[in-house]
Scaffold this motif. Structure first.
Motif, PDB file in Angstrom:
ATOM      1  N   LEU A   1       0.872  -1.170   0.000  1.00 38.75           N
ATOM      2  CA  LEU A   1       0.000   0.000   0.000  1.00 38.75           C
ATOM      3  C   LEU A   1       0.911   1.223   0.000  1.00 38.75           C
ATOM      4  O   LEU A   1       1.781   1.348   0.863  1.00 38.75           O
ATOM      5  N   HIS A   2       0.754   2.085  -1.006  1.00 38.27           N
ATOM      6  CA  HIS A   2       1.615   3.258  -1.170  1.00 38.27           C
ATOM      7  C   HIS A   2       0.793   4.538  -1.133  1.00 38.27           C
ATOM      8  O   HIS A   2      -0.319   4.591  -1.671  1.00 38.27           O
ATOM      9  N   GLY A   3       1.363   5.579  -0.531  1.00 33.49           N
ATOM     10  CA  GLY A   3       0.756   6.892  -0.579  1.00 33.49           C
ATOM     11  C   GLY A   3       0.926   7.483  -1.964  1.00 33.49           C
ATOM     12  O   GLY A   3       1.703   6.984  -2.784  1.00 33.49           O
ATOM     13  N   ALA A   4       0.214   8.542  -2.230  1.00 32.53           N
ATOM     14  CA  ALA A   4       0.284   9.184  -3.547  1.00 32.53           C
ATOM     15  C   ALA A   4       1.693   9.652  -3.882  1.00 32.53           C
ATOM     16  O   ALA A   4       2.053   9.743  -5.046  1.00 32.53           O
ATOM     17  N   ASP A   5       2.503   9.908  -2.854  1.00 29.20           N
ATOM     18  CA  ASP A   5       3.883  10.340  -3.097  1.00 29.20           C
ATOM     19  C   ASP A   5       4.834   9.176  -3.342  1.00 29.20           C
ATOM     20  O   ASP A   5       6.027   9.368  -3.531  1.00 29.20           O
ATOM     21  N   GLY A   6       4.308   7.942  -3.325  1.00 31.79           N
ATOM     22  CA  GLY A   6       5.122   6.763  -3.575  1.00 31.79           C
ATOM     23  C   GLY A   6       5.651   6.088  -2.330  1.00 31.79           C
ATOM     24  O   GLY A   6       6.215   4.998  -2.401  1.00 31.79           O
ATOM     25  N   GLU A   7       5.481   6.706  -1.167  1.00 33.19           N
ATOM     26  CA  GLU A   7       5.965   6.104   0.077  1.00 33.19           C
ATOM     27  C   GLU A   7       5.198   4.823   0.385  1.00 33.19           C
ATOM     28  O   GLU A   7       3.972   4.803   0.358  1.00 33.19           O
ATOM     29  N   ARG A   8       5.929   3.749   0.694  1.00 35.70           N
ATOM     30  CA  ARG A   8       5.280   2.498   1.061  1.00 35.70           C
ATOM     31  C   ARG A   8       4.765   2.630   2.484  1.00 35.70           C
ATOM     32  O   ARG A   8       5.507   2.906   3.412  1.00 35.70           O
ATOM     33  N   LEU A   9       3.452   2.449   2.649  1.00 36.07           N
ATOM     34  CA  LEU A   9       2.812   2.602   3.944  1.00 36.07           C
ATOM     35  C   LEU A   9       2.649   1.288   4.684  1.00 36.07           C
ATOM     36  O   LEU A   9       2.702   1.252   5.915  1.00 36.07           O
ATOM     37  N   ALA A  10       2.430   0.210   3.944  1.00 33.64           N
ATOM     38  CA  ALA A  10       2.201  -1.097   4.565  1.00 33.64           C
ATOM     39  C   ALA A  10       2.386  -2.186   3.525  1.00 33.64           C
ATOM     40  O   ALA A  10       2.332  -1.929   2.325  1.00 33.64           O
ATOM     41  N   VAL A  11       2.585  -3.402   4.027  1.00 35.21           N
ATOM     42  CA  VAL A  11       2.679  -4.579   3.169  1.00 35.21           C
ATOM     43  C   VAL A  11       1.720  -5.622   3.732  1.00 35.21           C
ATOM     44  O   VAL A  11       1.739  -5.902   4.935  1.00 35.21           O
ATOM     45  N   MET A  12       0.884  -6.174   2.866  1.00 37.11           N
ATOM     46  CA  MET A  12      -0.126  -7.154   3.272  1.00 37.11           C
ATOM     47  C   MET A  12       0.073  -8.460   2.520  1.00 37.11           C
ATOM     48  O   MET A  12       0.683  -8.491   1.452  1.00 37.11           O
ATOM     49  N   LEU A  13      -0.482  -9.521   3.070  1.00 35.56           N
ATOM     50  CA  LEU A  13      -0.360 -10.833   2.443  1.00 35.56           C
ATOM     51  C   LEU A  13      -1.263 -10.996   1.234  1.00 35.56           C
ATOM     52  O   LEU A  13      -0.972 -11.794   0.347  1.00 35.56           O
ATOM     53  N   ASP A  14      -2.374 -10.256   1.195  1.00 35.78           N
ATOM     54  CA  ASP A  14      -3.282 -10.399   0.053  1.00 35.78           C
ATOM     55  C   ASP A  14      -3.889  -9.052  -0.316  1.00 35.78           C
ATOM     56  O   ASP A  14      -3.898  -8.112   0.473  1.00 35.78           O
ATOM     57  N   ARG A  15      -4.382  -8.993  -1.536  1.00 35.45           N
ATOM     58  CA  ARG A  15      -4.929  -7.760  -2.107  1.00 35.45           C
ATOM     59  C   ARG A  15      -6.151  -7.260  -1.338  1.00 35.45           C
ATOM     60  O   ARG A  15      -6.281  -6.073  -1.061  1.00 35.45           O
ATOM     61  N   ALA A  16      -7.042  -8.177  -0.978  1.00 34.98           N
ATOM     62  CA  ALA A  16      -8.276  -7.789  -0.268  1.00 34.98           C
ATOM     63  C   ALA A  16      -7.948  -7.127   1.067  1.00 34.98           C
ATOM     64  O   ALA A  16      -8.571  -6.128   1.445  1.00 34.98           O
TER      65      ALA A  16
END
Length: 81
Positions: free
Chosen positions: A49-64
């Motif tokens: 999950l990335h902010g509009a500025d490209g910063e990675r905010l989180a990483v999840m195991l699945d898309r949902a």
């Protein structure tokens, strides 16, 4: 040819709560993840999950889960490829 948007182009869309979800490989972020309760395989697909500025905010195991997390924090997620 597919047009490419820069981080500035994306954030210029005007919605400060706009975030994007994209596939990444575990091997690309495994050293950055601190609290992992699951074993990740290097070629496992994760969803960042990335902010509009490209910063990675989180990483999840699945898309949902990535979309649900964004929505739970009053963000408007979109998918990128």
């Amino acid at each position: 040819m597919t047009p490419v948007m820069t981080a500035q182009d994306f954030s210029a869309l005007g919605a400060p709560d706009l975030v994007y979800v994209r596939e990444i490989l575990a091997k690309d972020v495994i050293d950055d993840i601190e609290d992992v309760d699951v074993e990740l395989k290097p070629d496992q697909v994760l969803y960042a999950l990335h902010g509009a500025d490209g910063e990675r905010l989180a990483v999840m195991l699945d898309r949902a889960t990535a979309f649900a997390a964004a929505q739970a924090h009053d963000m408007a997620p979109v998918s990128v490829h």
